[in-house]
Scaffold this motif. Structure first.
Motif, short mmCIF file in Angstrom:
data_model
loop_
_atom_site.label_atom_id
_atom_site.label_comp_id
_atom_site.label_asym_id
_atom_site.label_seq_id
_atom_site.Cartn_x
_atom_site.Cartn_y
_atom_site.Cartn_z
N LEU A 205 26.00 30.01 3.79
CA LEU A 205 26.55 28.72 3.39
C LEU A 205 27.45 28.17 4.48
O LEU A 205 28.22 28.89 5.10
CB LEU A 205 27.35 28.87 2.10
CG LEU A 205 26.58 29.26 0.84
CD1 LEU A 205 27.55 29.66 -0.26
CD2 LEU A 205 25.70 28.13 0.37
N SER B 56 20.83 25.22 -7.65
CA SER B 56 20.57 24.55 -6.36
C SER B 56 21.33 25.19 -5.21
O SER B 56 21.09 24.89 -4.04
CB SER B 56 20.95 23.07 -6.44
OG SER B 56 22.36 22.95 -6.59
N ARG B 57 22.25 26.08 -5.52
CA ARG B 57 23.06 26.85 -4.55
C ARG B 57 24.27 26.08 -4.00
O ARG B 57 25.13 26.68 -3.37
CB ARG B 57 22.24 27.35 -3.35
CG ARG B 57 21.19 28.36 -3.64
CD ARG B 57 20.79 29.12 -2.38
NE ARG B 57 20.39 28.27 -1.29
CZ ARG B 57 19.16 28.24 -0.79
NH1 ARG B 57 18.21 28.99 -1.32
NH2 ARG B 57 18.88 27.46 0.25
N GLN B 58 24.32 24.78 -4.21
CA GLN B 58 25.41 24.01 -3.61
C GLN B 58 26.70 24.20 -4.37
O GLN B 58 26.80 23.88 -5.55
CB GLN B 58 25.04 22.53 -3.57
CG GLN B 58 25.97 21.71 -2.75
CD GLN B 58 25.23 20.65 -1.96
OE1 GLN B 58 24.04 20.39 -2.18
NE2 GLN B 58 25.91 20.01 -1.03
N GLY C 197 27.31 22.95 1.91
CA GLY C 197 25.89 22.63 1.99
C GLY C 197 25.11 23.50 1.01
O GLY C 197 25.69 24.36 0.34
N PRO C 198 23.80 23.29 0.92
CA PRO C 198 22.98 24.03 -0.03
C PRO C 198 22.60 25.44 0.43
O PRO C 198 22.02 26.20 -0.33
CB PRO C 198 21.72 23.17 -0.15
CG PRO C 198 21.64 22.47 1.16
CD PRO C 198 23.05 22.23 1.61
N GLY C 199 22.95 25.76 1.66
CA GLY C 199 22.72 27.11 2.14
C GLY C 199 21.33 27.33 2.71
O GLY C 199 20.40 26.57 2.48
N THR C 200 21.23 28.41 3.50
CA THR C 200 19.95 28.91 4.00
C THR C 200 19.77 30.31 3.44
O THR C 200 20.62 31.17 3.64
CB THR C 200 19.94 28.98 5.54
OG1 THR C 200 20.00 27.66 6.08
CG2 THR C 200 18.66 29.68 6.03
#
Lengths: 115, 116
Positions: free
Chosen positions: A91, B42-44, A107-110
């Motif tokens: 993140l 969504s991980r955010q 952010g939405p992350g990798t």
């Protein structure tokens, strides 16, 4: 306006390969942070940038990890010779400045998977 | 070093009911910030609420409020009138207010389930 973006969204790689993860912060945000989220360790703080400078790299898990930021904007986190234990969600967050009351926008992350 | 503990790996609540998520922390500092973040599938990570340690008044944001007990080093989150959209992982986080820039120290998280 646009939020923090990260690419790729997902990355699958083979053990031993190098990977680059990218973070594009909110425009005007001078501070940028990287975190790692894994099942075993939870959320760990890795490194921060103020402008292009990262004064403290002690949070990086090993010397296979490096990060840079150019132009006070985009940052890349590079993992060399990936290992299975590197599998995690990475993140990125940015904030207006380093003042500790500033909200960090994530952010939405990798999601990185090392086979 | 600071630590943050969330003792409830999972909580379940009926829609429209109230739920409280627990968080305790350990620090030798007197000035700091505490946060609750929400992470949907969504991980955010989304900031829910923030509390400055020097403020005695508990922070409130619409249906979300905290019970900050500085002496007990406790920082619980109360969600009133729970909605289906509240279902997510919730993380309690700590940040020093001192000089130098540190990242957030997070707890392990609580998975909140909303029963319709």
């Amino acid at each position: 306006g646009a939020g923090v973006s990260q690419s790729p969204s997902n990355k699958v790689t083979e053990k031993g390969k190098d990977v680059e993860l990218r973070c594009d912060p909110i425009s005007g945000h001078t501070a940028l942070y990287w975190y790692r989220q894994s099942l075993g360790q939870g959320l760990e703080f890795l490194i921060y940038f103020q402008g292009n400078s990262a004064p403290d790299k002690s949070g990086l898990p090993s010397d296979r990890f490096s990060a840079e930021r150019t132009g006070g904007s985009v940052s890349t986190l590079t993992i060399q010779r990936t290992q299975q234990e590197d599998s995690a969600v990475y993140l990125c967050a940015s904030s207006l400045g380093l003042a500790n009351y500033n909200e960090q926008f994530f952010g939405p992350g990798t999601r990185l998977t090392v086979l | 070093a600071q630590t943050v503990t969330q003792s409830q790996p999972e909580m379940s609540v009926q829609e429209a009911e109230t739920v409280t998520l627990s968080c305790t922390y350990d620090t030798s500092e007197s000035d700091y910030y505490l946060f609750w973040y929400k992470q949907p599938p969504s991980r955010q990570m989304i900031l829910v609420i923030r509390q400055e340690a020097y403020k005695q008044q508990n922070a409130t944001e619409n249906r979300f409020s905290v019970n900050f007990q500085k002496a007990a080093k406790s920082f619980s989150l109360k969600i009133s009138d729970s909605q289906l959209g509240d279902a997510a992982m919730y993380f309690c986080a700590y940040r020093s207010a001192g000089g130098g820039a540190d990242g957030l120290t997070f707890g392990k998280g609580t998975h909140l389930i909303i029963q319709p």
